[in-house]
Each structure stands twice: as structure tokens, then as C-alpha cells.
Motif scaffolding. Structure first.
Motif: not given
Length: 300
Positions: A133-148
Motif C-alpha cells: 500500500g502507500g506506506n510500504l511503497t514509500t518504505a521501498i522507495a526510501a530503502k531501494t532508491k529505484n527498486g520496486g
């Protein structure tokens, strides 16, 4: 039951000879990830397909961003099954021993590093199967930079997810319900996404309407093979447009020595060949000299 177990990950990826992350996943060099971003799905698919890796692609997925961006990164895998109370209890007890916090999907997100991509098999569960959802996708962006992520299941909070502009997510469906009634059976182990198989540390290549999982030990070969396919396409289009070769000649698996000579000359003289001047064509020359020059099988 263990989650994200280093010894299991190493045992699953014995052909990888390079550096590994602390959890045991193959650490494919970032330079290869960047090279892959400039390649097409077909260029990347061919080198692994001809080696027998025929179950690495899945195309029956939606994308979070429909702007043609690629998803390239190292796989962090997880698999789920329908809820069963005793299994859920055992899984959470093991998670507590490993000092994991929150729900299963949070365990996975918490482990991510730069360049990672979550690959989650929710057995095609969308209702109450929303891994992101929104929170975990934001966390992915913060941790991976350009992952998904690649989710064989659902997502929610899509408008919020799209605000994480640096990531791309492939998924099966959308539902407003939170994730419920599932048990994680594997974390960084063998994971199935539709018709495809993914191992931890595989390189996720999302482009052209689907996702390809590249075995880590083949990435260097894939990048070189894709580069060869790319320059052969550039050269081939040029030759066909000038009526110097026919499509039948260009589309053959094995090129003749004369065709290869002209290709090498093109690479050396045309500015479009500059990025490809370090490629080794000895295997192609060997095939031209010792293979069946009358071979009519078209290139994949």
C-alpha cells in the motif's frame, strides 16, 4: 522453519561465484543493473532462453506506472499460503526468535537494500491479499532508491503508491482491503510468479509488458549477449535498408564469415558502434567456420 536463512540461500544459488550480501543473496554488480536499463526485453530474454531457462518470464501483470519505465533490481523473494492457525503461530514464533517486527510483508520490506526488488507470491490473492500500500511503497522507495515490487497478488492505496515516483510495481489486482488470512511460508527462497520461477538474488527485469527473472550467475553473459543482439539489430536494419543483405540472411542464427566481417567493420567505423567495440566475436566466427552455413533456422 527459518526465514531469510543465509545457508539456504547459498545452497539455492551454487553457480554464483561472486560477492554476496550478508543474508547470502548474490550481489550482482550495480554496473550490470545500469547496463540492463538500456536493453529491451527480447535482448535480455534470448541468452537465458537458449540455455534452457524457459520459465523465467511472466506477462500477465499490471504496472503501477504506465509510462514505459523499467524495473531492474536484485530479487528479495517471499511466498505465502492461505491462513492456518497452527502454521501462523509457528511462523510468528520463528519471526519473534529472529527479532522480526510487524506483519509478514513488513518483515520483507525491512530487509531491503538499495537496488532490491520485492518478489512476492500471494497465490494470486487480491481480496485481503494486498501486499503493498502507500506506506510500504514509500518504505521501498526510501530503502531501494529505484527498486520496486512484483506481486502475484494485490495492492491498495494506489494513489498514494504512485506518489513514490522512483519505484515501479507489477501486480495482479487492486483491492481496498488490508492483507489478511495469509501465512508466509518462505522468505528468500524459491518463489513462483505465475509461470515463472525466481530465486533470491535473481535480477528482476520488468519491461515490455512483463517481468523476466535473470539467474544471477548468467547476468554478465546476458548483458554481453544482449549487447551483441542490439548492435546486430542496428547493423541488420542498415544492411536491409540498403539492400545489401536479405531479411533471411539477417535472421539466421549463424552468420557467415563475410557478414561478421562487415559487422565488425561497421562497429569500428560507425559512431553507433562505439559502445560495442570491446565485444568478443570469436564464438560467432567459430560458428561461422565450423557450423552449418546452410542453417535456415531463424534467430530467436
Amino acid at each position: 522453519m527459518k526465514f531469510n536463512d543465509r545457508e539456504e540461500i547459498i545452497s539455492l544459488t551454487p553457480l554464483w561465484r561472486g560477492e554476496r550480501f550478508a543474508d547470502g543473496r548474490p550481489k550482482v554488480a550495480a554496473s550490470y543493473l545500469e547496463a540492463l536499463r538500456n536493453m529491451t526485453l527480447e535482448e535480455v530474454w534470448k541468452p537465458i532462453y537458449v540455455k534452457g531457462y524457459e520459465n523465467q518470464f511472466e506477462g500477465d501483470l499490471y504496472t503501477l506506472h504506465d509510462d514505459g519505465r523499467k524495473l531492474v533490481g536484485r530479487a528479495v523473494t517471499c511466498s505465502f499460503c492461505p491462513a492456518r492457525p497452527d502454521l501462523h503461530m509457528a511462523a510468528f514464533e520463528q519471526g519473534a526468535k529472529e527479532h522480526r517486527k510487524g506483519n509478514y510483508n513488513q518483515w520483507v520490506i525491512d530487509s531491503l537494500e538499495e537496488g532490491d526488488v520485492v518478489v512476492a507470491d500471494l497465490y494470486d490473492k487480491v481480496y485481503k491479499g494486498t501486499f503493498l500500500g502507500g506506506n510500504l511503497t514509500t518504505a521501498i522507495a526510501a530503502k531501494t532508491k529505484n527498486g520496486g515490487g512484483v506481486i502475484w497478488g494485490g495492492i491498495r492505496d494506489v494513489e498514494q503508491m504512485r506518489e513514490a515516483a522512483s519505484v515501479q510495481v507489477y501486480y495482479r489486482g487492486i483491492d481496498p482491503t488490508p492483507i489478511r488470512e495469509v501465512v508466509m511460508t518462505g522468505f528468500n527462497t524459491v518463489t513462483r510468479i505465475g509461470k515463472a520461477v525466481c530465486l533470491p538474488g535473481d535480477i528482476v527485469f520488468g519491461a515490455g509488458g512483463g517481468v523476466l527473472f535473470i539467474p544471477s550467475h548468467l547476468v554478465a553473459e546476458v548483458v554481453e549477449g544482449a549487447a551483441k543482439t542490439h548492435i546486430k539489430d542496428i547493423f541488420g536494419f542498415e544492411m536491409i535498408s540498403k539492400n545489401l543483405f536479405t531479411t533471411a540472411q539477417i535472421d539466421k542464427n549463424v552468420w557467415t564469415e563475410d557478414m561478421l566481417d562487415k559487422l565488425i567493420r561497421f562497429i569500428g567505423e560507425d559512431e553507433r558502434g562505439l559502445p560495442y567495440r570491446s565485444l568478443d566475436w570469436s564464438a560467432e566466427y567459430y560458428a561461422a567456420l565450423h557450423g552449418d552455413s546452410s542453417d535456415t533456422q531463424t534467430a530467436l
